[in-house]
Design a protein around this motif. Structure first.
Motif, short mmCIF file in Angstrom:
data_model
loop_
_atom_site.label_atom_id
_atom_site.label_comp_id
_atom_site.label_asym_id
_atom_site.label_seq_id
_atom_site.Cartn_x
_atom_site.Cartn_y
_atom_site.Cartn_z
N ILE A 134 -17.82 45.65 -8.17
CA ILE A 134 -16.61 45.35 -9.17
C ILE A 134 -16.94 43.86 -9.58
O ILE A 134 -16.72 43.79 -10.79
CB ILE A 134 -15.47 45.36 -8.39
CG1 ILE A 134 -15.17 46.79 -8.01
CG2 ILE A 134 -14.42 44.94 -8.81
CD1 ILE A 134 -14.59 47.93 -9.21
N MET A 135 -17.35 42.89 -8.50
CA MET A 135 -17.18 41.64 -8.92
C MET A 135 -18.29 41.45 -10.09
O MET A 135 -18.22 40.46 -10.88
CB MET A 135 -17.63 40.68 -7.80
CG MET A 135 -16.60 40.52 -6.74
SD MET A 135 -14.95 39.85 -7.45
CE MET A 135 -15.25 38.38 -7.71
N SER A 136 -19.47 42.13 -10.00
CA SER A 136 -20.31 41.91 -11.03
C SER A 136 -19.75 42.28 -12.70
O SER A 136 -20.76 42.03 -13.38
CB SER A 136 -21.67 42.85 -10.70
OG SER A 136 -21.23 44.12 -10.98
N LEU A 137 -18.98 43.17 -12.80
CA LEU A 137 -18.29 43.51 -13.97
C LEU A 137 -17.42 42.16 -14.57
O LEU A 137 -17.44 42.32 -15.68
CB LEU A 137 -17.39 44.88 -13.87
CG LEU A 137 -18.33 45.84 -13.31
CD1 LEU A 137 -17.13 47.12 -13.01
CD2 LEU A 137 -19.17 46.61 -14.56
N ALA A 138 -16.93 41.34 -13.66
CA ALA A 138 -16.04 40.39 -14.13
C ALA A 138 -16.96 39.39 -14.71
O ALA A 138 -18.24 39.36 -14.72
CB ALA A 138 -15.30 39.68 -13.17
N LYS A 139 -16.44 38.21 -15.45
CA LYS A 139 -17.19 37.11 -15.82
C LYS A 139 -18.13 36.35 -14.80
O LYS A 139 -17.86 36.55 -13.44
CB LYS A 139 -16.57 36.04 -16.53
CG LYS A 139 -15.98 36.31 -17.78
CD LYS A 139 -15.22 35.37 -18.44
CE LYS A 139 -14.36 35.82 -19.57
NZ LYS A 139 -13.24 34.88 -20.07
N LYS A 140 -19.31 35.96 -15.12
CA LYS A 140 -20.21 35.55 -14.23
C LYS A 140 -19.46 34.32 -12.92
O LYS A 140 -19.97 34.19 -12.18
CB LYS A 140 -21.35 34.62 -14.84
CG LYS A 140 -22.64 35.52 -15.01
CD LYS A 140 -23.77 34.51 -15.07
CE LYS A 140 -25.05 35.32 -15.04
NZ LYS A 140 -25.39 35.94 -16.27
N ASN A 141 -18.70 33.68 -13.61
CA ASN A 141 -18.24 32.70 -12.90
C ASN A 141 -16.80 32.99 -12.56
O ASN A 141 -15.93 32.04 -12.09
CB ASN A 141 -18.05 31.45 -13.61
CG ASN A 141 -17.22 31.23 -14.98
OD1 ASN A 141 -16.67 32.53 -15.39
ND2 ASN A 141 -16.84 30.47 -15.70
N ALA A 142 -16.43 34.27 -12.45
CA ALA A 142 -14.97 34.81 -12.02
C ALA A 142 -14.87 34.63 -10.34
O ALA A 142 -15.90 34.29 -9.64
CB ALA A 142 -15.24 36.24 -12.13
N ILE A 143 -13.57 34.20 -9.87
CA ILE A 143 -13.26 33.94 -8.71
C ILE A 143 -12.39 35.19 -8.19
O ILE A 143 -11.89 35.94 -8.84
CB ILE A 143 -12.38 32.55 -8.70
CG1 ILE A 143 -11.02 32.63 -9.32
CG2 ILE A 143 -13.29 31.63 -9.23
CD1 ILE A 143 -10.15 31.62 -8.88
N LYS A 175 -13.03 49.70 -12.27
CA LYS A 175 -14.11 49.20 -13.02
C LYS A 175 -13.53 48.70 -14.60
O LYS A 175 -14.19 47.64 -14.92
CB LYS A 175 -15.31 50.14 -13.16
CG LYS A 175 -15.70 50.36 -11.99
CD LYS A 175 -17.24 51.16 -12.01
CE LYS A 175 -17.14 52.31 -12.42
NZ LYS A 175 -16.17 53.59 -11.66
N ASP A 176 -12.84 49.41 -15.09
CA ASP A 176 -12.30 49.08 -16.57
C ASP A 176 -11.38 47.79 -16.37
O ASP A 176 -11.35 46.86 -17.09
CB ASP A 176 -11.40 50.05 -17.07
CG ASP A 176 -12.21 51.33 -17.40
OD1 ASP A 176 -13.53 51.15 -17.57
OD2 ASP A 176 -11.75 52.46 -17.39
N ALA A 177 -10.52 47.71 -15.29
CA ALA A 177 -9.88 46.62 -15.14
C ALA A 177 -10.43 45.20 -14.73
O ALA A 177 -10.11 44.17 -15.26
CB ALA A 177 -8.93 47.01 -14.08
N ALA A 178 -11.56 45.30 -14.31
CA ALA A 178 -12.30 44.37 -13.88
C ALA A 178 -13.27 43.69 -15.00
O ALA A 178 -13.90 42.33 -14.85
CB ALA A 178 -13.36 44.58 -12.56
N LYS A 179 -13.48 44.45 -15.88
CA LYS A 179 -14.60 44.00 -17.02
C LYS A 179 -14.11 42.75 -17.77
O LYS A 179 -13.06 42.43 -18.30
CB LYS A 179 -14.42 45.03 -18.18
CG LYS A 179 -15.79 46.06 -17.72
CD LYS A 179 -15.71 46.90 -18.86
CE LYS A 179 -16.41 48.53 -18.21
NZ LYS A 179 -15.81 49.56 -18.88
#
Ligand code: CP
Ligand code: NVA
Length: 311
Positions: A256-265, A217-221
């Motif tokens: 996990i995806m939700s922790l990344a930027k909104k437009n993350a791929i 989770k920390d890595a994905a932020k």
């Protein structure tokens, strides 16, 4: 003819890697109206034969190199090691010399880095690493291309995240790329599966760093791209059941995806296992099919680099 090998991103100058990506972009754009097997107008590798050999399974690398050489005007021949005398006692040195006599470039997927080095020693034509235990450079260079194509900015301006085995061929090449292209790289992996000390030493020697997290989770932020790969690689020799268990909390899911930027791929080189949920893999943030087809374009430019024909 000046020829160049493509074995590890670490050994190739950053500006050469950048040239490969730029050339791929131009060539891809120029092919918009062409069919799969139509040859690029300038037919730069007309008459050239790419010999490819796979000691391990391959779907994408096999097909994409076939299309790549065809679109450049050349042809490909795929060898199975068990059909060669190499498997029955003919020396690697003699085999390499024979390959150099008949063919113009050699793509090898191997289960041994030592073998790659041995081929390099004896071969007189360019050799391309189509995956070895320590690296998967054609995959990762193509992934840089895909990221920049989608994000429309240089990768140096993006935050990249890898969740999964920190010590396999794909992450090794991604780490090498992070140094060459100067992008920020977060790695989320269990303690036991951190990147190996040799590559971390090389990163340090180049005055760069990668960020390692035990909590995925920390890595994905706040990242722009999340990568993962199969937990068990083709060359893994250890206890597979134990390894799968060790990665049970490292699955890329919608949380996990939700922790990344909104437009993350989301990217994955394929084939996949249980390291990603269906909903992420098949979801709108996943760009895995575009990622797969781009291998054709980037490998064309890798071939041109090897033949010293990049503009
Ligand atoms: N991603 C990749 O290299 O796929 P293959 O193993 O199918 O070639
Ligand atoms: N790490 C994976 C990549 C497959 C393309 C493997 O080596 O099996």
């Amino acid at each position: 003819m000046i020829m160049k090998h493509f074995i590890s991103l670490k050994e190739i100058q950053a500006k050469e890697l950048r040239k490969i990506i730029s050339d791929a972009k131009i060539r891809k754009r120029k092919r918009k109206k062409l069919n799969t097997l139509d040859v690029d107008k300038d037919s730069p590798l007309k008459g050239k034969l790419l010999i490819q050999m796979f000691e391990k399974s391959s779907t994408r690398t096999r097909l994409s190199f076939y299309l790549a050489i065809k679109q450049l005007g050349g042809s490909a021949l795929t060898l199975r090691p068990d059909e060669l005398h190499l498997a029955k006692g003919e020396t690697l040195a003699d085999t390499a010399k024979i390959l150099s006599t008949y063919g113009n470039a050699f793509m090898l997927r191997t289960d041994s880095d030592k073998k790659m080095e041995e081929f390099k020693k004896y071969i007189r034509i360019p050799i391309i690493n189509g995956l070895s235990p320590s690296a998967h450079p054609t995959q990762v260079l193509s992934d840089i291309f895909t990221i920049e194509e989608i994000k429309k900015k240089p990768i140096s301006k993006l935050n990249i995240c890898w969740i999964g085995d920190g010590n396999n061929n794909v992450i090794n090449s991604l780490i090498a790329a992070s140094v060459k292209f100067s992008f920020s790289l977060n790695i989320g992996c269990p303690k036991k599966y951190k990147p190996n000390t040799r590559i971390l030493r090389w990163v340090k020697m180049n005055k760069k760093r990668v960020n390692i997290f035990v909590d995925p989770k920390d890595a994905a932020k706040n990242v722009d791209v999340i990568f993962t790969d199969k937990v068990i690689s083709m060359n893994d020799k250890g206890n597979k059941i134990k390894k799968l268990k060790d990665f049970k909390n490292y699955q890329v899911n919608s949380r996990i995806m939700s922790l990344a930027k909104k437009n993350a791929i989301f990217l994955h080189c394929l084939p996949r296992g249980k390291e990603v949920t269906d909903s992420v893999f098949l979801g709108s943030q996943s760009k895995v099919w575009q990622q797969a087809i781009n291998r054709v374009y980037v490998q064309k430019s890798i071939l041109l680099y090897c033949f010293n024909k990049l503009r």
